[in-house]
Scaffold this motif. Structure first.
Motif: not given
Length: 789
Positions: A494-496, A523-528, A546-553, A555-566
């Motif tokens: 859901s975060i991803l 890309l989302y379907m590939l990660l799923a 896989v769970t740890v790597l997907i969780t970190s990804m 978080l990384a995408l959310w951080q990039k998205a948060r920077d791009a939102m404004p």
């Protein structure tokens, strides 16, 4: 009119391909936006083309085995495998002068189904449900109606990329196995180009007639229904490429009528299988005659549909009468209809949801298309695959294969998120700017939406688990592992989905079909699919990695998205460059890839890699990644770049190093002692053969190279990037988990503790020297204990 339409399509295509090559002018304090989506789009297009070619090839070969009774692979044992049967079928087709009649009839059925798929998928786009109809203003241009309609057919022919991929792959494989060689490529393109106008005229007839006959509300319902009908038909076609396809699919293929060969797709098939020039000319002439009659008759029928103009008088007048009647309704009658609506107490659900979350649910209930795509379409997609591919004959099988049940449950949940959480910004439409005026940041609003879909996403998976539990005959604790893995993945995805939805949203697109960039959907379907593999994996540590790597990804995408939102609504401005979690993940990936390449280059014999090559490859990769990352940061003027020695205070560093190193060493030696008294004790043996040289290389790798290279990536970039979003404690936990999963399973727990200690030392000293010293002392103690045995 036709030239204008083709020119517009050409410009759109060139814009999509070349928009990422230039950088828009930057403003003061902002970086200029530079899109790299054309790279991802190109990779997705190549991947899609390869997948469709593979599916089309398997369809031809699989039908040869199942439909042609005289085929050798038709009577072969199923135990030889699908690949061996395909080789037998390919050899038979290569030797045959032309395809057997049953195979041609079955392929004609497949091509007819593909034709319907191209029409239904085009009709199922959101264009049909849009209130604005471009034909209403196009008729005001100084051109005749017939020219306008012919231009519309040409435009939709050129814009039907789905049809080009589908027809091109299908006819390309038919021509290839028909002995045409590399001439199959131009022949496939010509066949696709010939069929696209027919698909376009059918689509135009359908949407024009529907627009003229139905009001907007019914069009939305119909569009949702059409989007559901196209997918099962597509999976029906794909099912014929599966060796284990359901029996009724092949029964349909065997019963294909011969008259399908005289339809336009069948005539092109006849032309490719023509034994001589006369048969080829006859097939092409019949196809040309049919195409001319169908296209000309379609344009005449379109003109008849528009004989009274393009304004839908009946629908407009009825809507106007409803509006007038509503305006004349007395105020007191409205009050009687909803007494005390404002004073009614809030329900149990409303009290527990924020206004943003309640608004999201209200949008879901009012938009029928959104409702169908979110709640119905995932079921259609998943169960169509299972039924047509022969993987699920009855619901009772859900109770027999628990890993498959968990994978099915997560697949449905992931599809729900792709069609809901992924669309959070796109569903705002033209009023996206209103979110920026709310007394909450856009980041907080999207967090609330992500929490809502994290709660709603598991509903379907839980239902699948309930069905599986009902039909299960034996219960064991091991059944809970895939179940929990699937449920843990839903909030992560859901975060991803929300984060990728930010990058996929294109609020500046004029055409509503381009509001979402499809490359991020793929890309989302590939990660799923990557996570589905972990659910079915055999070992616990594979699921954990896989769970740890997907969780970190995520978080990384959310951080990039948060920077791009404004900056979403600004076509030129971009956020200033800062160290992010994504940088650390990219650096870690590059480090391990370069390390493997360097080891193979340095080793004298690649089949027996020694300790010297491993150490030198490790150092080479670490230095290269460090230099490249620092060069990138210098060119981008990135803020927050980690320092190794700058500003180091010796006393502060030692105060951070000594307790952290003592705790890490104690954890490492304790874990080593426990393993020595277990069945895994032989795995602690170091194969250095008592050689002092190998021991020196081992100590150089663990005490010098590993701390220098790994601490820059895992503490400087990953932990430093996480601190921008999470608290120091959560940042330490996540970075330590990422650090642990890249090590062997036996050392994950002590390495996780080492990651916590080094993160604490880095937080205390604010330089990388402290965690490097802690890491070096830990490795020295643990390796020495191993060598002393």
């Amino acid at each position: 009119m036709t030239r204008m339409r083709c020119l517009r399509q050409r410009n759109l295509l060139l814009h999509a391909l070349l928009r990422g090559l230039g950088r828009k002018a930057a403003r003061d304090g902002n970086g200029g936006k530079r899109s790299t989506s054309w790279i991802l789009g190109g990779l997705v297009a190549v991947t899609m083309a390869i997948s469709l070619l593979s599916i089309s090839s398997n369809i031809v070969l699989n039908l040869q085995c199942h439909v042609v009774s005289s085929s050798a692979c038709h009577h072969s044992s199923p135990d030889i495998g699908g690949a061996a049967r395909n080789r037998i079928a390919a050899a038979e087709l290569e030797q045959a002068a032309s395809f057997a009649a049953p195979l041609q009839h079955a392929l004609a059925l497949e091509l007819g189904a593909l034709f319907l798929v191209s029409v239904l998928l085009s009709l199922g786009s959101k264009e049909l449900a849009q209130p604005d109809w471009d034909l209403e203003w196009l008729v005001t241009l100084p051109v005749s109606r017939s020219s306008l309609l012919w231009g519309r057919v040409v435009e939709r022919s050129a814009a039907n990329l789905i049809g080009i991929f589908l027809f091109g792959a299908a006819y390309g494989m038919i021509a290839w196995y028909g002995g045409k060689g590399w001439a199959s490529v131009p022949l496939a393109l010509l066949a696709a180009i010939a069929l696209l106008p027919l698909s376009a005229i059918v689509q135009t007839l359908a949407d024009t007639g529907l627009r003229m006959a139905l009001p907007a509300s019914q069009l939305r319902n119909l569009q949702a229904l059409i989007s559901l009908l196209g997918l099962p038909l597509m999976y029906l076609v794909i099912a014929t490429s599966m060796p284990e396809a359901s029996s009724f699919i092949m029964d349909w293929a065997r019963a294909s009528p011969a008259w399908l060969m005289w339809t336009p797709p069948g005539l092109l098939l006849q032309a490719m299988q023509a034994p001589g020039g006369a048969a080829l000319i006859t097939s092409l002439c019949l196809f040309a005659l049919q195409s001319i009659v169908l296209l000309w008759g379609g344009v005449i029928l379109l003109s008849y549909q528009l004989r009274h103009g393009v304004v839908r008088s009946g629908a407009r007048d009825s809507a106007r009468r409803i509006a007038v009647g509503a305006a004349q309704t007395p105020i007191h009658s409205m009050a009687q209809a909803e007494p005390h609506s404002g004073s009614q107490p809030a329900g149990w659900l409303e009290r527990r949801l924020s206004p943003i979350q309640r608004r999201e649910l209200r949008l879901l209930s009012r938009d029928r298309n959104f409702l169908v795509q979110t709640l119905v379409l995932p079921l259609v997609i998943v169960f169509s695959q299972l039924i047509f591919n022969g993987k699920l004959d009855s619901l009772a099988e859900l109770g027999q294969h628990h890993a498959a049940t968990a994978a099915i449950a997560f697949s449905i949940g992931a599809y729900v998120l792709m069609l809901s959480a992924f669309q959070t910004l796109n569903n705002e439409g033209q009023v996206l700017w209103l979110l920026y005026t709310m007394p909450q940041s856009l980041n907080d609003i999207l967090k609330q939406k992500a929490r809502l879909w994290a709660l709603l996403g598991p509903l379907y998976p839980l239902a699948v688990f309930a069905i599986g539990a009902y039909y299960s005959t034996a219960y064991a604790w091991s059944m809970l592992i895939p179940l929990l893995t699937a449920l843990v993945g839903i909030p992560i995805y859901s975060i991803l989905a929300v984060a990728l939805g930010v990058f996929a949203c294109n609020p500046h697109a004029v055409d509503t079909r381009h509001k979402v960039k499809p490359t991020f959907v793929y890309l989302y379907m590939l990660l799923a699919s990557f996570y589905i593999w972990s659910i079915t994996a055999s070992f616990w540590w594979q699921k954990l990695i896989v769970t740890v790597l997907i969780t970190s990804m995520a978080l990384a995408l959310w951080q990039k998205a948060r920077d791009a939102m404004p900056y979403l609504l600004d076509p030129a401005a971009a956020p200033p460059a800062r160290v992010a979690l994504a940088d650390g993940l990219i650096g870690a990936t590059a480090f391990f890839i370069l390390q493997g390449v360097a080891v193979l280059i340095i080793a004298d014999d690649p089949s027996t890699v020694d300790m010297r090559a491993t150490t030198l490859g490790f150092i080479s990769a670490g230095i290269l990644v460090y230099v490249l990352m620092r060069l990138y940061y210098w060119r981008a003027r990135t803020a927050g770049v980690p320092a190794i020695l700058r500003g180091t205070q010796l006393v502060t560093t030692l105060k951070a190093v000594l307790p952290a190193a003592a705790l890490a060493i104690a954890a490492g030696l304790l874990a080593q002692s426990v393993i020595r008294h277990s069945e895994y004790a032989p795995m602690l043996h170091l194969n250095v053969d008592g050689s002092p040289t190998l021991q020196y290389w081992l100590l150089g790798l663990t005490v010098l190279a590993a701390p220098l290279c790994e601490e820059f990536i895992f503490r400087g970039l990953i932990f430093g990037g996480l601190r921008r979003t999470l608290t120091p404690l959560l940042s330490a936990l996540v970075s330590a988990a990422i650090f642990a999963v890249v090590h062997p399973p036996l050392s994950m727990l002590p390495v996780f503790m080492l990651g916590l200690c080094t993160a604490w030392a880095y937080q205390r000293s604010q330089t990388l020297l402290a965690p490097m010293l802690v890491h070096a002392l830990y490795n020295a103690a643990v390796v020495t204990a191993l060598l002393l045995g």
